[in-house]
Design an enzyme around this catalytic site. Structure first.
Site, PDB file in Angstrom:
ATOM      1  N   ASN A  79       0.848  -1.194   0.000  1.00  0.00           N
ATOM      2  CA  ASN A  79       0.000   0.000   0.000  1.00  0.00           C
ATOM      3  C   ASN A  79       0.879   1.238   0.000  1.00  0.00           C
ATOM      4  O   ASN A  79       2.026   1.192   0.452  1.00  0.00           O
ATOM      5  CB  ASN A  79      -0.897   0.001   1.252  1.00  0.00           C
ATOM      6  CG  ASN A  79      -1.885   1.157   1.240  1.00  0.00           C
ATOM      7  OD1 ASN A  79      -2.457   1.479   0.194  1.00  0.00           O
ATOM      8  ND2 ASN A  79      -2.079   1.798   2.375  1.00  0.00           N
ATOM      9  N   THR A  80       0.350   2.309  -0.538  1.00  0.00           N
ATOM     10  CA  THR A  80       1.027   3.606  -0.408  1.00  0.00           C
ATOM     11  C   THR A  80       0.117   4.536   0.375  1.00  0.00           C
ATOM     12  O   THR A  80      -1.104   4.572   0.142  1.00  0.00           O
ATOM     13  CB  THR A  80       1.419   4.213  -1.769  1.00  0.00           C
ATOM     14  OG1 THR A  80       1.969   5.522  -1.551  1.00  0.00           O
ATOM     15  CG2 THR A  80       0.241   4.302  -2.736  1.00  0.00           C
ATOM     16  N   HIS A  81       0.715   5.244   1.321  1.00  0.00           N
ATOM     17  CA  HIS A  81      -0.079   6.086   2.238  1.00  0.00           C
ATOM     18  C   HIS A  81       0.489   7.511   2.206  1.00  0.00           C
ATOM     19  O   HIS A  81       1.706   7.691   2.287  1.00  0.00           O
ATOM     20  CB  HIS A  81       0.012   5.499   3.653  1.00  0.00           C
ATOM     21  CG  HIS A  81      -0.763   6.278   4.656  1.00  0.00           C
ATOM     22  ND1 HIS A  81      -2.129   6.159   4.794  1.00  0.00           N
ATOM     23  CD2 HIS A  81      -0.373   7.230   5.554  1.00  0.00           C
ATOM     24  CE1 HIS A  81      -2.538   6.985   5.744  1.00  0.00           C
ATOM     25  NE2 HIS A  81      -1.491   7.642   6.221  1.00  0.00           N
TER      26      HIS A  81
HETATM   27  C1  GRF Z   1      -2.725   8.331  -2.761  1.00  0.00           C
HETATM   28  O1  GRF Z   1      -2.331   9.505  -2.101  1.00  0.00           O
HETATM   29  C2  GRF Z   1      -2.566   7.134  -1.861  1.00  0.00           C
HETATM   30  O2  GRF Z   1      -1.520   7.266  -0.951  1.00  0.00           O
HETATM   31  C3  GRF Z   1      -3.862   7.111  -1.116  1.00  0.00           C
HETATM   32  O3  GRF Z   1      -4.819   7.446  -2.094  1.00  0.00           O
HETATM   33  C4  GRF Z   1      -4.218   8.306  -3.058  1.00  0.00           C
HETATM   34  C5  GRF Z   1      -4.547   7.727  -4.415  1.00  0.00           C
HETATM   35  O4  GRF Z   1      -4.439   8.691  -5.415  1.00  0.00           O
HETATM   36  N1  GRF Z   1      -4.057   5.837  -0.454  1.00  0.00           N
HETATM   37  P1  GRF Z   1      -5.002   8.453  -6.888  1.00  0.00           P
HETATM   38  O5  GRF Z   1      -6.477   8.126  -6.773  1.00  0.00           O
HETATM   39  O6  GRF Z   1      -4.239   7.308  -7.491  1.00  0.00           O
HETATM   40  O7  GRF Z   1      -4.742   9.749  -7.609  1.00  0.00           O
END
Ligand code: GRF
Length: 202
Positions: free
Chosen positions: A105-107
């Site tokens: 996951n990216t947060h």
């Molecule tokens: C990102 O900031 C990610 O960390 C979070 O949701 C956002 C997704 O951005 N969980 P997008 O919809 O891909 O532009």
């Protein structure tokens, strides 16, 4: 190696994963969203596993059944690694059982600071001068799995949640693909332990 990407929103992180030429085999969304269109435009298979078919967004949402369907979809598409990219559903343990140490996951914050859905707003409200993003292994407990990569992002005077989130996402669009690539390489080199032993790289 086949990556399954989970999306709910605008899909700009998904777009970055696709532009990085990662082996994205399938994109799965929990609701109709731009992410599904991005997948189709890139000729990548996309599947909507719609929350509304599992009780929607309230109390009646059947998380376990939803997650089982999600796993079924990922397995049917021979996915080896799952990358959440703005996925708005908290999954139950069935996903982690099927993909142990294989869900990333990216947060948009420097975990463990500012976990949760409102990480960007919370960093602003706290008066922080620096925030950032974190790529981590997703575990059953939200936003608390082992950290794989982190990068700082400054908070500037006059920032709104929108301007700050966009600055963070600019970094995520580089850091997430690079980290997914690294994990895939580790999985290829050592399929047994890769992903299970996360290395912290601040
Ligand atoms: C990102 O900031 C990610 O960390 C979070 O949701 C956002 C997704 O951005 N969980 P997008 O919809 O891909 O532009």
């Amino acid at each position: 190696m086949r990556v399954g990407v989970l999306v709910s929103g605008t899909g700009s992180i998904l777009e970055a994963l696709l532009h990085a030429d990662l082996p994205v085999a399938v994109v799965v969304a929990d609701r109709p969203c731009r992410g599904l269109e991005i997948a189709s435009e890139a000729d990548v298979r996309s599947v909507l596993v719609d929350r509304r078919d599992f009780g929607g967004f309230g109390e009646s949402f059947d998380r376990r059944r939803y997650t089982e369907e999600l796993v079924k979809t990922l397995v049917a598409n021979n996915v080896d690694l799952v990358a959440m990219a703005g996925f708005g559903t908290v999954v139950s343990k069935e996903l982690h059982d099927a993909y142990p140490g294989r869900v990333l996951n990216t947060h948009p914050a420097l975990l463990p600071a500012f976990p949760g859905w409102h990480a960007v707003e919370d960093a602003l409200a706290a008066g922080a001068r620096v925030t950032g993003c974190t790529v981590h292994l997703a575990t059953l407990e939200t936003d608390s799995g082992p950290i794989l990569a982190q990068e700082q992002v400054p908070i500037l005077p006059g920032d709104t949640a929108a301007t700050l989130h966009e600055r963070i996402k600019t970094v995520e669009r580089r850091l997430y693909p690079a980290t997914v690539r690294r994990v895939l390489k580790e999985m290829q080199e050592d399929p047994v332990s890769a992903g299970l032993t996360a290395r912290s790289r601040p």
